[in-house]
Scaffold this active site. Structure first.
Site, PDB file in Angstrom:
ATOM      1  N   HIS A  63       4.340  26.283  -4.727  1.00  0.00           N
ATOM      2  CA  HIS A  63       4.537  25.078  -4.920  1.00  0.00           C
ATOM      3  C   HIS A  63       3.238  24.527  -5.003  1.00  0.00           C
ATOM      4  CE1 HIS A  63       5.961  21.012  -5.026  1.00  0.00           C
ATOM      5  NE2 HIS A  63       5.314  20.613  -3.965  1.00  0.00           N
TER       6      HIS A  63
ATOM      7  N   HIS B  85      15.817  15.375  -3.551  1.00  0.00           N
ATOM      8  CA  HIS B  85      14.113  15.225  -4.002  1.00  0.00           C
ATOM      9  C   HIS B  85      14.136  14.744  -5.481  1.00  0.00           C
ATOM     10  CE1 HIS B  85       9.854  15.765  -4.861  1.00  0.00           C
ATOM     11  NE2 HIS B  85       9.724  15.937  -3.422  1.00  0.00           N
TER      12      HIS B  85
ATOM     13  N   GLY C 180       4.573  21.895 -10.255  1.00  0.00           N
ATOM     14  CA  GLY C 180       4.804  22.544  -8.938  1.00  0.00           C
ATOM     15  C   GLY C 180       6.133  22.585  -8.748  1.00  0.00           C
ATOM     16  N   HIS C 181       7.134  21.992  -9.708  1.00  0.00           N
ATOM     17  CA  HIS C 181       8.418  21.802  -9.520  1.00  0.00           C
ATOM     18  C   HIS C 181       9.187  22.615 -10.553  1.00  0.00           C
ATOM     19  CE1 HIS C 181       8.092  18.751  -6.395  1.00  0.00           C
ATOM     20  NE2 HIS C 181       7.009  18.459  -7.087  1.00  0.00           N
TER      21      HIS C 181
ATOM     22  N   ASP D 208      15.551  20.979  -4.512  1.00  0.00           N
ATOM     23  CA  ASP D 208      14.386  20.240  -5.373  1.00  0.00           C
ATOM     24  C   ASP D 208      15.218  19.923  -6.651  1.00  0.00           C
ATOM     25  OD1 ASP D 208      12.392  19.174  -6.516  1.00  0.00           O
ATOM     26  OD2 ASP D 208      11.197  20.747  -5.976  1.00  0.00           O
TER      27      ASP D 208
ATOM     28  N   ASP E   8       0.795  -1.329  -0.011  1.00  0.00           N
ATOM     29  CA  ASP E   8      -0.090  -0.023   0.105  1.00  0.00           C
ATOM     30  C   ASP E   8       0.772   1.334   0.054  1.00  0.00           C
ATOM     31  OD1 ASP E   8      -2.306  -1.555   0.224  1.00  0.00           O
ATOM     32  OD2 ASP E   8      -2.293  -1.695   2.426  1.00  0.00           O
TER      33      ASP E   8
ATOM     34  N   ASP F  81       1.662  -2.954   4.128  1.00  0.00           N
ATOM     35  CA  ASP F  81       0.720  -3.595   3.440  1.00  0.00           C
ATOM     36  C   ASP F  81      -0.241  -3.841   4.672  1.00  0.00           C
ATOM     37  OD1 ASP F  81      -1.249  -5.300   2.324  1.00  0.00           O
ATOM     38  OD2 ASP F  81      -0.093  -7.059   2.098  1.00  0.00           O
TER      39      ASP F  81
HETATM   40 ZN   LIG Z   1       7.780  16.371  -2.695  1.00  0.00          ZN
HETATM   41 ZN   LIG Z   2       5.810  18.778  -2.885  1.00  0.00          ZN
END
Ligand SMILES: [Zn+2]
Ligand SMILES: [Zn+2]
Length: 553
Positions: A138, A389, A366-367, A193, A47, A442
């Site tokens: 973001h 990231h 958003g990056h 990022d 999951d 899980d």
């Molecule tokens: Zn992120």
């Molecule tokens: Zn984010």
């Protein structure tokens, strides 16, 4: 070294997701984000994926708290697991805390933490840490970059960010402040990022999506519109709601997290939808389709989401069909393409029109893309640089970009999950490593190991053969069986001969074992496994899981 600073990366460097890093100063620890990752396709039945918290548990008494850069699940989603083991305060913007709170509350762990709101531009101490929170733009509002003022100089962590000059809420990434810190103190190290480090150019403004949405709403006047996006993307939700209201529609939310987040953000004054423009989803059926917009979860095709159920014709609250328009205002995150395609197909099958990011510009990232990453590098002018990231390819490209931008190549570190780096007078070096493997969840606990996943893969791809046989404890002679049960190897009713032959091989192997005087279980089991394995491989060129069950009488 007494004054040195250590950074321990527990996740997010080598994958998109489960972002989690730890800053160490004067022997104390501050966690920066604590996120989860959604499983990849080959992680059967898993999951969620979490960071490995072994090292944090062992150092629990040194932990001052966790600082959240923003409210995305890949930054806050693992808190409800870590809080079971360790109790600590959590710092973040009020919205971030509001979003993070959901899972913690559901897990019944709110009493294990204290939620401490921090504001844009605030400088504060957490234990020995002297930090400043710098606004960034973001795909969820109220994100932060974080400056750590340390004895080794300023360490700047970008958080997830882009340089949107016209964000929906007017709250831009505070480059001026970053420049001022760089001028006044110098930035010793930048962590930034890397998600879009391979993408050339500059990310489009979130506002551009608003214009596209307004045009789409106008083009589909008279039809019911369902728009799906991330429930945390409040600026997108705002723009969908604005487009809806501008075209004379009321708005209903569909999906639990959408309803929750819309309520939270309206209460906090972040989302502006007047009461008279909201309608309960159960009232939608009675309304003129051209006067309705439903904002739904499920933009990633998540199998149990509102949109996926809609596409399967199984959503009890909303049925879509001929005359409806579904706008999927998102990009499929790698790994989700299959699910999203299935949803799009299902919607078309029901007769709905679908508008997705492949057809119209209904989504922007958003990056930060390469030009924005270069801008941050040029403003921060860091002495040292560590890309964070991203998958390894993203980190690699970001590292190269930093060198192009003038960071000395010896000062650019490609760190990965589990690495511990130390910043001192000497510079930066790798000093240690800690456990940082994937922790698979899980159900509700993180107890699915690599062994279990390997078994699942074999079961899924090759099937299983169970051989049951009873032998005489003294002589090793076969008393009953062998019985062969199989799933996923051959379809038993159509393979009687093959199974009879397999039984014969097992009998022969046990006779051999008996002749050699072997009567212990382990030896007999090994004989059975080898005999069946060889037979299956010879006759079918497959490698199913073989489970010998030897009983004695
Ligand atoms: Zn992120
Ligand atoms: Zn984010």
């Amino acid at each position: 070294m007494a004054d040195s600073i250590r950074l321990t990366f527990l996740g997010g460097l080598g994958e998109i997701g489960r972002n989690c890093a730890c800053v160490e100063q004067d022997g104390r620890l501050l966690l920066l984000d604590c996120g989860l990752m959604f499983p990849e396709v080959d992680m059967l039945g898993v999951d969620l994926v979490l960071p490995d918290f072994t090292w944090l548990r062992e150092n629990a008494e040194r932990l001052e708290g966790c600082l959240l850069t923003h409210g995305h699940e890949d930054h806050v989603g693992a808190l409800s697991f870590l809080l079971r083991d360790i109790s600590f305060p959590i710092y973040g913007s009020p919205l971030t805390l509001g979003l993070a709170r959901n899972r913690i509350e559901e897990a019944g762990l709110l009493d294990r933490t204290r939620l401490v709101p921090v504001e844009d531009g605030e400088r504060r101490n957490i234990g020995p840490f002297d930090i400043e929170l710098i606004p960034v733009t973001h795909s969820v509002p109220h994100g932060f970059a974080t400056a750590f003022y340390t004895p080794q100089g300023v360490i700047l962590h970008s958080g997830d960010f882009k340089l949107d000059l016209t964000p929906v809420d007017g709250r831009t990434t505070d480059l001026a402040r970053i420049g001022a810190i760089a001028d006044e103190h110098g930035i010793r190290m930048l962590l930034s990022d890397s998600t879009n480090a391979e993408e050339a150019g500059h990310a489009a403004s979130e506002r551009a999506v608003g214009r596209v949405l307004r045009d789409l709403f106008a083009a589909h006047a008279g039809k019911r519109i369902v728009a799906a996006c991330f429930a945390s993307h409040l600026h997108r939700i705002q723009q969908i709601a604005d487009a809806a209201r501008a075209s004379g529609r009321v708005v209903a939310t569909l999906g639990r997290s959408m309803a929750k987040n819309v309520a939270l953000a309206r209460e906090m004054g972040i989302l502006h939808i007047p009461e008279e423009s909201l309608v309960d989803i159960d009232k939608v059926d009675g309304l003129d389709p051209g006067r309705v917009c439903v904002i739904s979860t499920g933009s990633q095709g998540e199998p149990m989401s509102a949109l996926a159920l809609m596409a399967a014709g199984e959503n009890k609250r909303l049925r879509v069909g001929e005359g409806d328009v579904v706008i999927i205002s998102a990009h499929a995150i790698p790994g989700n393409e299959y699910d999203v395609n299935k949803v799009i197909d299902g919607l078309y099958r029901l007769g709905a029109e679908v508008v997705h990011s492949g057809l119209a510009d209904v989504h922007v990232t958003g990056h930060a893309m390469r030009e924005e990453l270069k801008t941050l590098l040029s403003v921060a002018k860091p002495e040292f640089f560590i890309p964070v990231h991203g998958e390894f390819r993203h980190l690699t490209h970001h590292a190269r970009l930093a060198m192009e931008m003038g960071v000395a190549s010896d000062n650019v570190l490609l760190a990965e999950d589990g690495d511990v780096v130390e910043l001192s007078e000497k510079g930066v070096e790798f000093v240690d490593s800690v456990p940082a493997g994937f922790l698979y969840v899980d159900g509700i606990v993180g107890d699915v190991g690599h062994g279990v996943l390997r078994d699942r893969k074999v079961l899924a791809e090759e099937g299983v053969i169970v051989v049951v046989v009873t032998v005489d404890a003294q002589s090793g002679e076969v008393l009953t069986g062998p019985e062969i049960i199989t799933r996923g190897w051959v379809y038993a009713p159509e393979a009687e001969d093959l199974l009879a032959e397999a039984r014969q091989r097992v009998l022969e192997s046990l006779e051999e074992a008996a002749e050699e005087g072997a009567t212990d279980f382990e030896t007999l089991k090994r004989h059975v496994r080898q005999a069946v394995g060889r037979f299956v491989s010879e006759r079918t060129k497959r490698r199913p899981m073989i489970v010998p069950v030897v009983m004695e009488a």
